[in-house]
Motif scaffolding. Structure first.
Motif, PDB file in Angstrom:
ATOM      1  N   LEU A   1       0.828  -1.205   0.000  1.00 40.90           N
ATOM      2  CA  LEU A   1       0.000   0.000   0.000  1.00 40.90           C
ATOM      3  C   LEU A   1       0.865   1.258   0.000  1.00 40.90           C
ATOM      4  O   LEU A   1       0.593   2.211  -0.735  1.00 40.90           O
ATOM      5  N   GLN A   2       1.919   1.259   0.791  1.00 38.63           N
ATOM      6  CA  GLN A   2       2.796   2.429   0.839  1.00 38.63           C
ATOM      7  C   GLN A   2       3.519   2.613  -0.493  1.00 38.63           C
ATOM      8  O   GLN A   2       3.655   3.728  -0.981  1.00 38.63           O
ATOM      9  N   THR A   3       3.948   1.517  -1.098  1.00 33.76           N
ATOM     10  CA  THR A   3       4.622   1.597  -2.392  1.00 33.76           C
ATOM     11  C   THR A   3       3.687   2.123  -3.463  1.00 33.76           C
ATOM     12  O   THR A   3       4.061   2.996  -4.254  1.00 33.76           O
ATOM     13  N   SER A   4       2.449   1.634  -3.476  1.00 31.38           N
ATOM     14  CA  SER A   4       1.502   2.109  -4.490  1.00 31.38           C
ATOM     15  C   SER A   4       1.126   3.572  -4.252  1.00 31.38           C
ATOM     16  O   SER A   4       0.914   4.327  -5.208  1.00 31.38           O
ATOM     17  N   ALA A   5       1.055   3.999  -2.999  1.00 32.41           N
ATOM     18  CA  ALA A   5       0.765   5.408  -2.720  1.00 32.41           C
ATOM     19  C   ALA A   5       1.896   6.304  -3.211  1.00 32.41           C
ATOM     20  O   ALA A   5       1.667   7.385  -3.747  1.00 32.41           O
ATOM     21  N   GLU A   6       3.148   5.855  -3.043  1.00 32.53           N
ATOM     22  CA  GLU A   6       4.276   6.641  -3.526  1.00 32.53           C
ATOM     23  C   GLU A   6       4.310   6.684  -5.051  1.00 32.53           C
ATOM     24  O   GLU A   6       4.651   7.716  -5.640  1.00 32.53           O
ATOM     25  N   LEU A   7       3.944   5.583  -5.689  1.00 35.03           N
ATOM     26  CA  LEU A   7       3.859   5.587  -7.152  1.00 35.03           C
ATOM     27  C   LEU A   7       2.743   6.516  -7.631  1.00 35.03           C
ATOM     28  O   LEU A   7       2.911   7.253  -8.607  1.00 35.03           O
ATOM     29  N   LEU A   8       1.602   6.486  -6.944  1.00 31.61           N
ATOM     30  CA  LEU A   8       0.500   7.379  -7.299  1.00 31.61           C
ATOM     31  C   LEU A   8       0.900   8.839  -7.102  1.00 31.61           C
ATOM     32  O   LEU A   8       0.497   9.717  -7.868  1.00 31.61           O
ATOM     33  N   LEU A   9       1.712   9.103  -6.104  1.00 33.40           N
ATOM     34  CA  LEU A   9       2.198  10.467  -5.869  1.00 33.40           C
ATOM     35  C   LEU A   9       3.003  10.948  -7.074  1.00 33.40           C
ATOM     36  O   LEU A   9       2.785  12.060  -7.576  1.00 33.40           O
ATOM     37  N   GLY A  10       3.904  10.122  -7.560  1.00 35.02           N
ATOM     38  CA  GLY A  10       4.703  10.513  -8.720  1.00 35.02           C
ATOM     39  C   GLY A  10       3.876  10.655  -9.984  1.00 35.02           C
ATOM     40  O   GLY A  10       4.041  11.608 -10.754  1.00 35.02           O
ATOM     41  N   LEU A  11       2.958   9.712 -10.195  1.00 35.39           N
ATOM     42  CA  LEU A  11       2.120   9.778 -11.396  1.00 35.39           C
ATOM     43  C   LEU A  11       1.172  10.970 -11.363  1.00 35.39           C
ATOM     44  O   LEU A  11       0.956  11.632 -12.385  1.00 35.39           O
ATOM     45  N   SER A  12       0.606  11.255 -10.197  1.00 39.59           N
ATOM     46  CA  SER A  12      -0.311  12.396 -10.115  1.00 39.59           C
ATOM     47  C   SER A  12       0.438  13.710 -10.275  1.00 39.59           C
ATOM     48  O   SER A  12      -0.098  14.671 -10.833  1.00 39.59           O
ATOM     49  N   PHE A  13       1.697  13.764  -9.822  1.00 41.63           N
ATOM     50  CA  PHE A  13       2.488  14.971 -10.050  1.00 41.63           C
ATOM     51  C   PHE A  13       2.748  15.156 -11.541  1.00 41.63           C
ATOM     52  O   PHE A  13       2.618  16.261 -12.080  1.00 41.63           O
ATOM     53  N   ALA A  14       3.108  14.066 -12.228  1.00 41.78           N
ATOM     54  CA  ALA A  14       3.356  14.150 -13.671  1.00 41.78           C
ATOM     55  C   ALA A  14       2.081  14.547 -14.410  1.00 41.78           C
ATOM     56  O   ALA A  14       2.108  15.388 -15.328  1.00 41.78           O
ATOM     57  N   ALA A  15       0.947  13.978 -14.015  1.00 40.77           N
ATOM     58  CA  ALA A  15      -0.322  14.324 -14.666  1.00 40.77           C
ATOM     59  C   ALA A  15      -0.706  15.773 -14.393  1.00 40.77           C
ATOM     60  O   ALA A  15      -1.197  16.474 -15.296  1.00 40.77           O
ATOM     61  N   THR A  16      -0.480  16.235 -13.175  1.00 38.62           N
ATOM     62  CA  THR A  16      -0.811  17.619 -12.837  1.00 38.62           C
ATOM     63  C   THR A  16       0.003  18.589 -13.671  1.00 38.62           C
ATOM     64  O   THR A  16      -0.540  19.558 -14.226  1.00 38.62           O
ATOM     65  N   THR A  17       1.302  18.344 -13.769  1.00 36.31           N
ATOM     66  CA  THR A  17       2.132  19.264 -14.549  1.00 36.31           C
ATOM     67  C   THR A  17       1.832  19.173 -16.040  1.00 36.31           C
ATOM     68  O   THR A  17       1.797  20.195 -16.734  1.00 36.31           O
ATOM     69  N   ALA A  18       1.575  17.965 -16.540  1.00 35.28           N
ATOM     70  CA  ALA A  18       1.279  17.816 -17.973  1.00 35.28           C
ATOM     71  C   ALA A  18      -0.055  18.470 -18.328  1.00 35.28           C
ATOM     72  O   ALA A  18      -0.137  19.272 -19.272  1.00 35.28           O
ATOM     73  N   PHE A  19      -1.104  18.131 -17.574  1.00 38.69           N
ATOM     74  CA  PHE A  19      -2.413  18.726 -17.862  1.00 38.69           C
ATOM     75  C   PHE A  19      -2.414  20.226 -17.591  1.00 38.69           C
ATOM     76  O   PHE A  19      -3.061  20.992 -18.302  1.00 38.69           O
ATOM     77  N   GLY A  20      -1.697  20.639 -16.554  1.00 42.44           N
ATOM     78  CA  GLY A  20      -1.638  22.073 -16.246  1.00 42.44           C
ATOM     79  C   GLY A  20      -0.924  22.854 -17.333  1.00 42.44           C
ATOM     80  O   GLY A  20      -1.349  23.948 -17.710  1.00 42.44           O
ATOM     81  N   GLY A  21       0.170  22.308 -17.825  1.00 39.47           N
ATOM     82  CA  GLY A  21       0.885  22.972 -18.921  1.00 39.47           C
ATOM     83  C   GLY A  21       0.060  23.022 -20.188  1.00 39.47           C
ATOM     84  O   GLY A  21       0.013  24.047 -20.883  1.00 39.47           O
ATOM     85  N   TYR A  22      -0.616  21.920 -20.489  1.00 38.84           N
ATOM     86  CA  TYR A  22      -1.467  21.897 -21.687  1.00 38.84           C
ATOM     87  C   TYR A  22      -2.641  22.861 -21.529  1.00 38.84           C
ATOM     88  O   TYR A  22      -3.006  23.563 -22.484  1.00 38.84           O
ATOM     89  N   ALA A  23      -3.225  22.906 -20.326  1.00 37.81           N
ATOM     90  CA  ALA A  23      -4.357  23.806 -20.089  1.00 37.81           C
ATOM     91  C   ALA A  23      -3.921  25.263 -20.166  1.00 37.81           C
ATOM     92  O   ALA A  23      -4.661  26.116 -20.669  1.00 37.81           O
ATOM     93  N   ALA A  24      -2.723  25.552 -19.693  1.00 35.70           N
ATOM     94  CA  ALA A  24      -2.228  26.930 -19.763  1.00 35.70           C
ATOM     95  C   ALA A  24      -1.951  27.338 -21.207  1.00 35.70           C
ATOM     96  O   ALA A  24      -2.166  28.496 -21.588  1.00 35.70           O
ATOM     97  N   ALA A  25      -1.492  26.391 -22.003  1.00 35.61           N
ATOM     98  CA  ALA A  25      -1.155  26.707 -23.394  1.00 35.61           C
ATOM     99  C   ALA A  25      -2.388  26.801 -24.283  1.00 35.61           C
ATOM    100  O   ALA A  25      -2.478  27.681 -25.135  1.00 35.61           O
ATOM    101  N   THR A  26      -3.352  25.909 -24.095  1.00 35.82           N
ATOM    102  CA  THR A  26      -4.476  25.847 -25.022  1.00 35.82           C
ATOM    103  C   THR A  26      -5.805  26.259 -24.410  1.00 35.82           C
ATOM    104  O   THR A  26      -6.729  26.608 -25.138  1.00 35.82           O
ATOM    105  N   GLY A  27      -5.920  26.186 -23.095  1.00 41.25           N
ATOM    106  CA  GLY A  27      -7.196  26.503 -22.456  1.00 41.25           C
ATOM    107  C   GLY A  27      -8.116  25.306 -22.342  1.00 41.25           C
ATOM    108  O   GLY A  27      -9.245  25.430 -21.880  1.00 41.25           O
ATOM    109  N   HIS A  28      -7.680  24.138 -22.791  1.00 43.98           N
ATOM    110  CA  HIS A  28      -8.469  22.911 -22.696  1.00 43.98           C
ATOM    111  C   HIS A  28      -7.919  22.027 -21.568  1.00 43.98           C
ATOM    112  O   HIS A  28      -6.793  22.167 -21.140  1.00 43.98           O
ATOM    113  N   LEU A  29      -8.743  21.105 -21.119  1.00 41.26           N
ATOM    114  CA  LEU A  29      -8.384  20.118 -20.097  1.00 41.26           C
ATOM    115  C   LEU A  29      -8.050  20.745 -18.735  1.00 41.26           C
ATOM    116  O   LEU A  29      -7.317  20.157 -17.944  1.00 41.26           O
ATOM    117  N   ALA A  30      -8.596  21.904 -18.440  1.00 45.93           N
ATOM    118  CA  ALA A  30      -8.339  22.545 -17.154  1.00 45.93           C
ATOM    119  C   ALA A  30      -8.954  21.728 -16.016  1.00 45.93           C
ATOM    120  O   ALA A  30      -8.411  21.687 -14.908  1.00 45.93           O
TER     121      ALA A  30
END
Length: 128
Positions: free
Chosen positions: A21-50
């Motif tokens: 459980l701790q290992t999967s939570a740490e993996l989810l932490l990394g994946l959610s950070f990557a998703a946040t930055t990717a979607f946030g960057g795309y949303a800032a550039a295009t205005g979609h997927l905010a």
């Protein structure tokens, strides 16, 4: 005193000491950070997927909180375990000789006058 120049003071934790459980939570932490930055960057550039960026940000913050709490609890457990191991132990013979030389005394007698704390309640009970 222990010589720690050639070996660490504490045993090094391996990556296999964690639960699944701790290992999967740490993996989810990394994946959610990557998703946040990717979607946030795309949303800032295009205005979609905010909305996706906001959702990923919420998942990241919740997961970050859970992982940090887990890490701090693990450190506290290790410190308590280290403290228990290094606590000094008093030999039983030293306490037996120390108590044997002390003469026993009778318990102190109770004062004959009532204490001031709660004395009003005692007087009311006596009047009844």
């Amino acid at each position: 005193m222990t010589d720690t120049s050639t070996r660490p003071a504490r045993a090094a934790a391996t990556r296999w000491d964690r639960s699944a459980l701790q290992t999967s939570a740490e993996l989810l932490l990394g994946l959610s950070f990557a998703a946040t930055t990717a979607f946030g960057g795309y949303a800032a550039a295009t205005g979609h997927l905010a909305v996706f960026a906001q959702g990923a940000g919420i998942v990241f913050l919740v997961t970050l909180t859970c992982v940090l709490v887990s890490w701090f609890r693990a450190v506290e457990r290790e410190e308590r375990a280290d403290h228990r191991v290094t606590a000094p132990v008093v030999p039983a013979t030293a306490t037996a000789t120390a108590t044997a030389s002390v003469p026993s005394r009778p318990p102190p007698s109770r004062p004959s006058t009532p204490s001031t704390a709660g004395s009003g309640a005692r007087r009311r009970q006596r009047r009844r």
